[in-house]
Design an enzyme around this catalytic site. Structure first.
Site, PDB file in Angstrom:
ATOM      1  N   CYS A  69      -7.363 -27.113  33.084  1.00  0.00           N
ATOM      2  CA  CYS A  69      -6.463 -25.972  33.059  1.00  0.00           C
ATOM      3  C   CYS A  69      -7.249 -24.765  32.592  1.00  0.00           C
ATOM      4  CB  CYS A  69      -5.288 -26.207  32.095  1.00  0.00           C
ATOM      5  SG  CYS A  69      -4.236 -27.598  32.529  1.00  0.00           S
ATOM      6  N   ASN A 125      -4.977 -25.945  27.049  1.00  0.00           N
ATOM      7  CA  ASN A 125      -5.981 -26.559  27.912  1.00  0.00           C
ATOM      8  C   ASN A 125      -6.548 -27.762  27.169  1.00  0.00           C
ATOM      9  OD1 ASN A 125      -9.417 -25.720  28.746  1.00  0.00           O
ATOM     10  ND2 ASN A 125      -8.080 -27.212  29.714  1.00  0.00           N
ATOM     11  N   GLY A 126      -6.416 -28.932  27.752  1.00  0.00           N
ATOM     12  CA  GLY A 126      -6.903 -30.143  27.124  1.00  0.00           C
ATOM     13  C   GLY A 126      -5.926 -31.276  27.330  1.00  0.00           C
ATOM     14  N   TYR A 178     -19.803 -29.166  36.241  1.00  0.00           N
ATOM     15  CA  TYR A 178     -18.808 -29.044  37.304  1.00  0.00           C
ATOM     16  C   TYR A 178     -17.755 -27.975  37.079  1.00  0.00           C
ATOM     17  CZ  TYR A 178     -15.381 -30.687  40.772  1.00  0.00           C
ATOM     18  OH  TYR A 178     -14.509 -30.759  41.820  1.00  0.00           O
ATOM     19  N   GLY A 208      -7.572 -24.702  37.866  1.00  0.00           N
ATOM     20  CA  GLY A 208      -6.272 -25.282  38.165  1.00  0.00           C
ATOM     21  C   GLY A 208      -5.599 -24.536  39.282  1.00  0.00           C
TER      22      GLY A 208
END
Length: 493
Positions: free
Chosen positions: A24, A129-130, A269, A50
């Site tokens: 995210c 985020n996580g 990535y 996302g």
């Protein structure tokens, strides 16, 4: 006022079924006119993190809190003046989502962040985020004590924990809530006047602080600062909470200190190549990864090609180190969005060809080194190899700019179950034969660490990064997944 709008999520592209899904992205701003427009631009820069859905919450003193949540891309939902006018105010936060926890599909608009709650001292919105690895236990306990959940997201636990906390301010309640959670979290939150940023003690997910005029910005990556012309100030440090108002930034350390382990896959990535992470240019790290790969796994060939776009910096580095020319042997259709795909068997059978095409004039009769950032299930890699050979290539050699992905991630990344990961089920030679390529080599874990500046490679006793997808060494026990039957690495592995 809320402007949530349900809609149908289009089917995923077949090419994306074999890619690692980003986590995210979060973004927040305070002290800037028309905050919603700034948040929308920031989310657009973070779209790679996302693509499933996004949301924005703002506040102004005439209309209070306002929110909009949508499925799809930022450019398709948060660029109209009509919508942005429903989100007034000088403070706002936003979130782009690929769900790693919770349901997916048209019924899941309730799972789209930011989440909002009304407390005795006022409202607050939270974007996360996580992934929380003890969310199931937290959720059960909260429900048993009377909490009513509106979503299936682990992130909603934070709002309910805040509601039950005893602090006299929103930041105090957030501190108390976060001391009860386990896992990875980079959080951007807001009250009527405060912008709040928090990063978990390991620093698994990134979060940066910037300045825009008299205002401040919080964002997952520095590329989101660049798009709005903001100045990068610093990273939010692992275990740090910042509370930002018109009077400046106040920092605190609400968690017991731990040795940081930021996610190594951000460099491989996730992060955009034009971002700076941990003081390192992501692009330069990926190029150095390619150089290291060329040193570890040389091969006689005519050209180096990339699987666009993730493998491109690594392919450039491989070419520079090996002296083998880099060529655009595969071209990506930049305008091939997921909404183009119709649920017909004929189109789905076209698979990878809808997004990637081989440059036949370049590859015919040539020995090709194909550099990609990772292999997950291997289905896309097989199709790419077939396309290159059909175009007349003499040989295809795969070089992967990361170690084999052998373990799932439970800290904000949507990875398949271990039995679906090719490298967890096959040896290197078996994978080479399965893919049908002339050779297959992965970067070693030590090579990856060397590319990141760790001259002696990975220290197994104290790794500098969270690298469990390659090693199976989880810095936090994933309790929820163990309850569901996940088997941790054994001593023999």
């Amino acid at each position: 006022m809320s402007t949530d709008k349900p809609c149908t999520l289009p089917p995923a592209h077949p090419f994306d079924d074999d890619r690692i899904k980003e986590e995210c992205g979060v973004f927040g701003v305070v002290g800037v006119a028309n905050a919603a427009s700034v948040v929308a631009l920031g989310l657009h820069a973070l779209q790679h993190r996302g693509q499933e859905a996004g949301g924005i919450v703002t506040h102004d003193f005439e209309s209070g809190f306002n929110s909009a949540r949508r499925f799809g891309l930022v450019r398709d939902n948060f660029t109209s003046e009509k919508l942005l006018n429903t989100l007034p105010g000088p403070i706002g936060i936003g979130h782009v989502r690929y769900s790693t926890a919770g349901s997916k599909g048209a019924t899941a608009i309730r799972d789209v962040q930011p989440f909002f709650g009304e407390f005795v001292m006022g409202g607050a919105a939270v974007a996360h985020n996580g992934n929380l690895t003890n969310a199931n236990a937290l959720r059960k306990g909260l429900i048993n004590r009377g909490s009513i959940f509106q979503s299936s997201s682990d992130s909603e636990c934070i709002i309910h924990l805040m509601a039950r906390a005893m602090g006299e301010t929103i930041p105090e309640r957030m501190k108390e809530a976060l001391t009860q959670v386990e896992g990875a979290f980079s959080i951007v939150a807001m009250t009527r006047t405060k912008l709040i940023g928090v990063r978990d003690p390991l620093g698994i997910r990134p979060l940066v602080l910037g300045r825009l005029g008299d205002g401040y910005i919080l964002a997952s990556e520095t590329c989101a600062l660049d798009i709005i012309g903001a100045t990068f100030l610093r990273e939010i440090e692992p275990g740090e909470m910042v509370v930002i108002t018109a009077h400046g930034v106040k920092s605190s350390r609400p968690f017991p200190p731990r040795r940081p382990q930021p996610c190594i896959f951000e460099y491989v990535y996730f992060s955009r190549p034009d971002s700076v992470l941990g003081g390192k240019s992501v692009y330069e790290v990926r190029r150095e990864i390619g150089r290291e790969l060329a040193r570890e796994a040389p091969v006689d060939a005519d050209m180096v090609c990339t699987v666009p776009d993730g493998g491109t910096p690594g392919a450039i580095g491989y070419s520079q180190e090996s002296g083998i020319p880099f060529e655009m042997g595969i071209v990506r259709n930049q305008y091939m969005g997921r909404t183009f795909i119709e649920p017909s068997e004929q189109i789905r059978n076209m698979g990878v060809r809808l997004k990637l095409n081989v440059n036949r004039a370049l590859v015919e009769g040539k020995k090709i080194i194909l550099v990609d950032d990772s292999i997950v299930r291997g289905t896309t890699s097989r199709k790419l190899k077939d396309m290159i050979l059909e175009a007349g290539a003499a040989e295809v050699h795969f070089r992967i700019a990361s170690p084999p992905v052998q373990w799932p991630c439970f800290f904000g990344v949507d990875l398949p179950n271990r039995e679906d990961l090719l490298a967890a089920q096959m040896t290197n030679d078996e994978m080479r034969d399965y893919l049908g390529v002339s050779s297959l080599e992965f970067l070693s874990i030590d090579g990856l660490y060397r590319a990141l500046g760790e001259k002696n490679g990975r220290d197994p006793a104290a790794p500098a990064y969270y690298d469990a997808v390659f090693t199976g060494d989880y810095p936090i026990e994933p309790k929820d997944m163990i309850e569901k039957g996940f088997q941790m690495k054994t001593a023999a592995e």
